[in-house]
Design an enzyme around this catalytic site. Structure first.
Site, PDB file in Angstrom:
ATOM      1  N   HIS A  17      -7.315 -54.302 -34.527  1.00 43.15           N
ATOM      2  CA  HIS A  17      -8.132 -54.097 -33.317  1.00 43.15           C
ATOM      3  C   HIS A  17      -7.698 -52.885 -32.516  1.00 43.15           C
ATOM      4  O   HIS A  17      -8.247 -52.608 -31.463  1.00 43.15           O
ATOM      5  CB  HIS A  17      -8.128 -55.350 -32.450  1.00 43.15           C
ATOM      6  CG  HIS A  17      -6.932 -55.513 -31.555  1.00 43.15           C
ATOM      7  ND1 HIS A  17      -5.643 -55.367 -32.000  1.00 43.15           N
ATOM      8  CD2 HIS A  17      -6.842 -55.828 -30.231  1.00 43.15           C
ATOM      9  CE1 HIS A  17      -4.803 -55.587 -30.997  1.00 43.15           C
ATOM     10  NE2 HIS A  17      -5.501 -55.868 -29.924  1.00 43.15           N
ATOM     11  N   HIS A  48     -12.450 -59.060 -30.387  1.00 35.93           N
ATOM     12  CA  HIS A  48     -11.206 -59.073 -31.161  1.00 35.93           C
ATOM     13  C   HIS A  48     -10.199 -60.125 -30.669  1.00 35.93           C
ATOM     14  O   HIS A  48      -9.062 -60.145 -31.131  1.00 35.93           O
ATOM     15  CB  HIS A  48     -10.560 -57.678 -31.249  1.00 35.93           C
ATOM     16  CG  HIS A  48     -10.288 -56.989 -29.946  1.00 35.93           C
ATOM     17  ND1 HIS A  48     -10.567 -55.646 -29.740  1.00 35.93           N
ATOM     18  CD2 HIS A  48      -9.735 -57.425 -28.790  1.00 35.93           C
ATOM     19  CE1 HIS A  48     -10.214 -55.306 -28.517  1.00 35.93           C
ATOM     20  NE2 HIS A  48      -9.692 -56.358 -27.929  1.00 35.93           N
TER      21      HIS A  48
END
Length: 393
Positions: A322, A266
């Protein structure tokens, strides 16, 4: 929820999935990025968006023929790994503390590193390319070897979780450790120096960039891909050890086959095709979410986490959030909360409950349910998890 365009007078629009108005500093940061001449189509902001360095954490930035090292950040390849096991919750009874203690004994956390390097690590093919990396990190090969399979600090964690069917999941969050940080710093410094020499008038020095087909771009891209691979394998090594610990306590050491495995970055950049064009996509605190992708969206310790599958939303450049995203700084969290608050907010979870992790208290983060409600057009929920053991870096 669908996105809403921010009211910014920028060459490229900013589309936000956040269900709240951005603060003035956040708006300025979004404006800075959207003003860059090589930004493609628009900038996408995920529901967990918050202040970062140069670009907002929770930004998805597609670019043509250029890349911004500081937008990727210094924890190159940071991400999540999770596996669904065949074990059930009742098998954990009376074993949580021992499992936590063994995780902390076998997987180095914080600044610690492995005392011995296992064969699996030394055989990683990435070491063959180490001598090709930036000369500023050549002396760090031994440290990189010893840190492979280590957690690090900050918001990195290892968790034993249960889903709504009482199935046991293993989950962890980490990145490319010291070597990734140093590679990023080298290239960010180079970018800033080049911007000065070229007399570039950037809205923020941290938005210094490299142009494709230059030696500086090529060197950064090579090191970036290496560090992203290091980060992914680092999670694999830790997950293998974690799985072994759980198998020892729940199955007498007999290996089990995972029912589902997810390993996703991420903080990273990749070449992708969007709106029919080849672009570089930087996800700074965002997960790729094409229709083929599984992702992991964790809440804070004490909150739920989610395994998701992407919906391939093109407006988000096939991305999702995320995590929950911080709503207050680490310094503010330490001022506002004490150990008693931490104990109360992590009730029922086997974890550290001391002053060293107050900055990670659940109240320092946005409510994860709100974040999930704001991205129903980006992902579908595959599993809802609640942790029963949490090991912090």
């Amino acid at each position: 929820m669908a996105y809403k365009p921010l009211t910014l007078s920028t060459p490229k629009p900013v589309l936000s999935w956040a269900g709240h108005d951005l603060a003035s500093q956040e708006m300025q940061m979004a404006k800075n990025v959207a003003s860059l001449p090589f930004v493609f189509k628009h900038v996408a902001l995920m529901p967990d968006v918050h202040l970062g360095k140069g670009a907002l954490v929770g930004s998805v930035i597609a670019t043509k023929d250029a890349i911004i090292p500081a937008a990727v950040g210094v924890d190159i390849g940071c991400g999540m790994c999770a596996i669904k096991t065949p074990f059930q919750a009742n098998q954990l009874e009376g074993k949580l503390k021992k499992i936590r203690q063994e995780i902390e004994a076998i997987i180095p956390v914080g600044f610690n590193e492995n005392k011995e390097v296992e064969t699996k690590v030394t055989n990683w093919q990435g070491w063959r390319k180490f001598s090709d990396l930036h000369s500023g990190v050549q002396r760090l090969e031994t440290k990189a070897l010893k840190q492979m399979g280590s957690l690090g600090g900050g918001n990195h964690f290892i968790e034993l979780c249960l889903d709504t069917d009482e199935q046991v999941w293993l989950m962890l969050h980490s990145g490319s450790r010291h070597i990734g940080n140093k590679l990023a710093e080298c290239h960010i410094h180079t970018g800033k120096e080049l911007a000065k020499l070229a007399g570039l008038k950037l809205p923020d020095p941290d938005l210094a960039y490299f142009v494709a087909n230059t030696p500086e771009f090529d060197a950064y891209w090579r090191d970036l891909q290496w560090a992203q691979n290091y980060a992914r394998f680092n999670r694999d090594v830790m997950m293998s050890r974690f799985k072994g610990i759980v198998e020892k306590h729940l199955a007498g050491g007999k290996p089990c086959k995972p029912l589902l495995t997810v390993n996703c970055h991420h903080n990273y950049a990749e070449k992708e095709i969007h709106f029919g064009e080849d672009v570089y996509v930087t996800r700074k605190g965002a997960v790729r979410a094409t229709q083929e992708d599984y992702g992991i969206i964790p809440g804070s310790m004490g909150a739920k986490s989610f395994i998701v599958r992407g919906k391939g939303n093109h407006d988000s450049f096939c991305s999702c959030s995320h995590g929950a995203g911080r709503k207050m700084s680490r310094a503010k969290a330490k001022k506002e909360f004490d150990v008693a608050d931490l104990i109360q907010q992590t009730e029922g979870i086997e974890c550290r409950k001391d002053s060293g992790v107050i900055d990670e208290i659940p109240s320092a983060y946005k409510p994860i349910e709100e974040v999930m409600n704001q991205q129903t057009d980006l992902v579908e929920i595959v599993a809802t998890l609640k942790q029963v053991v949490c090991v912090k870096g």
